[in-house]
Design a protein around this motif. Structure first.
Motif, PDB file in Angstrom:
ATOM      1  N   ILE A   1       0.862  -1.202   0.000  1.00 29.71           N
ATOM      2  CA  ILE A   1       0.000   0.000   0.000  1.00 29.71           C
ATOM      3  C   ILE A   1       0.881   1.230   0.000  1.00 29.71           C
ATOM      4  O   ILE A   1       1.892   1.259   0.718  1.00 29.71           O
TER       5      ILE A   1
ATOM      6  N   ARG B   1      -3.295   2.069  -4.462  1.00 30.56           N
ATOM      7  CA  ARG B   1      -3.401   3.518  -4.280  1.00 30.56           C
ATOM      8  C   ARG B   1      -4.590   3.844  -3.395  1.00 30.56           C
ATOM      9  O   ARG B   1      -5.606   3.155  -3.445  1.00 30.56           O
ATOM     10  N   LYS B   2      -4.400   4.909  -2.597  1.00 33.37           N
ATOM     11  CA  LYS B   2      -5.465   5.314  -1.663  1.00 33.37           C
ATOM     12  C   LYS B   2      -6.224   6.500  -2.234  1.00 33.37           C
ATOM     13  O   LYS B   2      -5.614   7.477  -2.654  1.00 33.37           O
TER      14      LYS B   2
ATOM     15  N   GLN C   1      -9.608   9.178  -1.420  1.00 38.88           N
ATOM     16  CA  GLN C   1     -10.618   9.620  -0.453  1.00 38.88           C
ATOM     17  C   GLN C   1     -12.003   9.218  -0.948  1.00 38.88           C
ATOM     18  O   GLN C   1     -12.830   8.728  -0.206  1.00 38.88           O
TER      19      GLN C   1
ATOM     20  N   THR D   1     -12.459  -1.005   0.618  1.00 37.32           N
ATOM     21  CA  THR D   1     -12.317   0.080   1.591  1.00 37.32           C
ATOM     22  C   THR D   1     -11.422  -0.369   2.740  1.00 37.32           C
ATOM     23  O   THR D   1     -11.382  -1.555   3.079  1.00 37.32           O
TER      24      THR D   1
ATOM     25  N   SER E   1      -8.025   3.321   8.311  1.00 41.71           N
ATOM     26  CA  SER E   1      -6.630   3.630   8.632  1.00 41.71           C
ATOM     27  C   SER E   1      -6.419   3.709  10.145  1.00 41.71           C
ATOM     28  O   SER E   1      -7.076   4.489  10.833  1.00 41.71           O
TER      29      SER E   1
ATOM     30  N   SER F   1     -10.696   4.932   3.723  1.00 40.73           N
ATOM     31  CA  SER F   1     -10.414   5.337   2.352  1.00 40.73           C
ATOM     32  C   SER F   1     -10.596   4.125   1.440  1.00 40.73           C
ATOM     33  O   SER F   1     -10.791   3.006   1.912  1.00 40.73           O
ATOM     34  N   THR F   2     -10.545   4.409   0.140  1.00 46.96           N
ATOM     35  CA  THR F   2     -10.702   3.331  -0.840  1.00 46.96           C
ATOM     36  C   THR F   2      -9.338   2.975  -1.408  1.00 46.96           C
ATOM     37  O   THR F   2      -8.560   3.852  -1.759  1.00 46.96           O
ATOM     38  N   LEU F   3      -9.041   1.689  -1.459  1.00 43.95           N
ATOM     39  CA  LEU F   3      -7.798   1.224  -2.067  1.00 43.95           C
ATOM     40  C   LEU F   3      -8.117   0.696  -3.456  1.00 43.95           C
ATOM     41  O   LEU F   3      -9.154   0.051  -3.638  1.00 43.95           O
TER      42      LEU F   3
ATOM     43  N   ALA G   1      -5.479  -3.155   6.936  1.00 42.56           N
ATOM     44  CA  ALA G   1      -4.773  -2.967   5.660  1.00 42.56           C
ATOM     45  C   ALA G   1      -4.559  -4.322   4.981  1.00 42.56           C
ATOM     46  O   ALA G   1      -4.818  -4.473   3.777  1.00 42.56           O
TER      47      ALA G   1
END
Ligand code: 5GP
Length: 190
Positions: free
Chosen positions: A57, A80-81, A83, A95, A98, A105-107, A132
């Motif tokens: 990540i 990638r993260k 918003q 999602t 964190s 956040s959305t990955l 994560a």
């Protein structure tokens, strides 16, 4: 990994009994020699497993993952993260909550880079409650790829991520395992 443990003792800052700050060598300033040795150690532990890709990540997983990728001779993908994410074509998304920011956040990973033939080593800087890792496992599952194992630079063994991943049958290799951060002191499990 002794060198890493020494670095945590000398340069790590215990912010609370839950959070360790390692901005001096991993999360802000990066120690390249230490990263090289971390990459070497991950490659040694996962040698001969048929790994075709490493997935991590952004941002703090990238340095250790790239050094492991260099040693294993495989590409490294960082999720990638975002918003918020509206355009989801050709993306695997999941999602994530964190631990440090206490936000969701959305990955996302492009489906161009990961497919069902891949055998993946997942790498991250910290393992705490496993959010994560769970999101990355979800993304890899969407691609139909298989997972060789999970490499973690610093595991906080007193939080629940490690136990959950063990229960789910994943092979987890952590280079430093922290038993406690109580009283401003770092103590290691082994
Ligand atoms: P988890 O998702 O396992 O709860 O937390 C892992 C993620 O949160 C890592 O990607 C890392 O960025 C961050 N993290 C968790 N615990 C710590 C910590 O004690 N210190 C720092 N610097 N980051 C942490």
């Amino acid at each position: 990994m002794e060198l890493l443990k020494r670095k945590i003792m000398s340069d790590g800052v215990v912010l609370s009994d839950q959070v360790l700050k390692v901005d001096a060598f991993l999360n802000h300033q990066i120690d390249p020699l230490l990263m090289q040795q971390i990459g070497h150690e991950f490659a040694k532990r996962f040698a001969g497993q048929g790994i075709s890709k490493i997935v991590t990540i952004e941002a703090s997983g990238i340095a250790p993952a790239v050094m492991a990728g260099l040693e294993l001779g495989v590409p490294v993908i960082f999720a990638r993260k975002y918003q918020s994410l509206t355009l989801k074509d050709d993306l695997y998304t999941s999602t994530v909550f964190s631990f440090t920011k206490q936000t969701e956040s959305t990955l996302a990973i492009s489906s161009k880079h990961l497919n069902a033939q891949d055998h993946v080593l997942l790498i991250d800087d910290f393992l705490a409650n496993g959010h994560a890792a769970r999101a990355l496992i979800d993304l890899i599952g969407q691609a139909g790829a298989s997972i060789a194992g999970i490499g973690v630079v610093i595991e906080k063994s007193f939080q629940r991520g490690r136990a959950e991943l063990d229960e789910q049958g994943y092979r987890v290799e952590s280079l430093a395992r922290i038993q406690s951060l109580s009283g401003g002191q770092v103590s290691f499990l082994d």
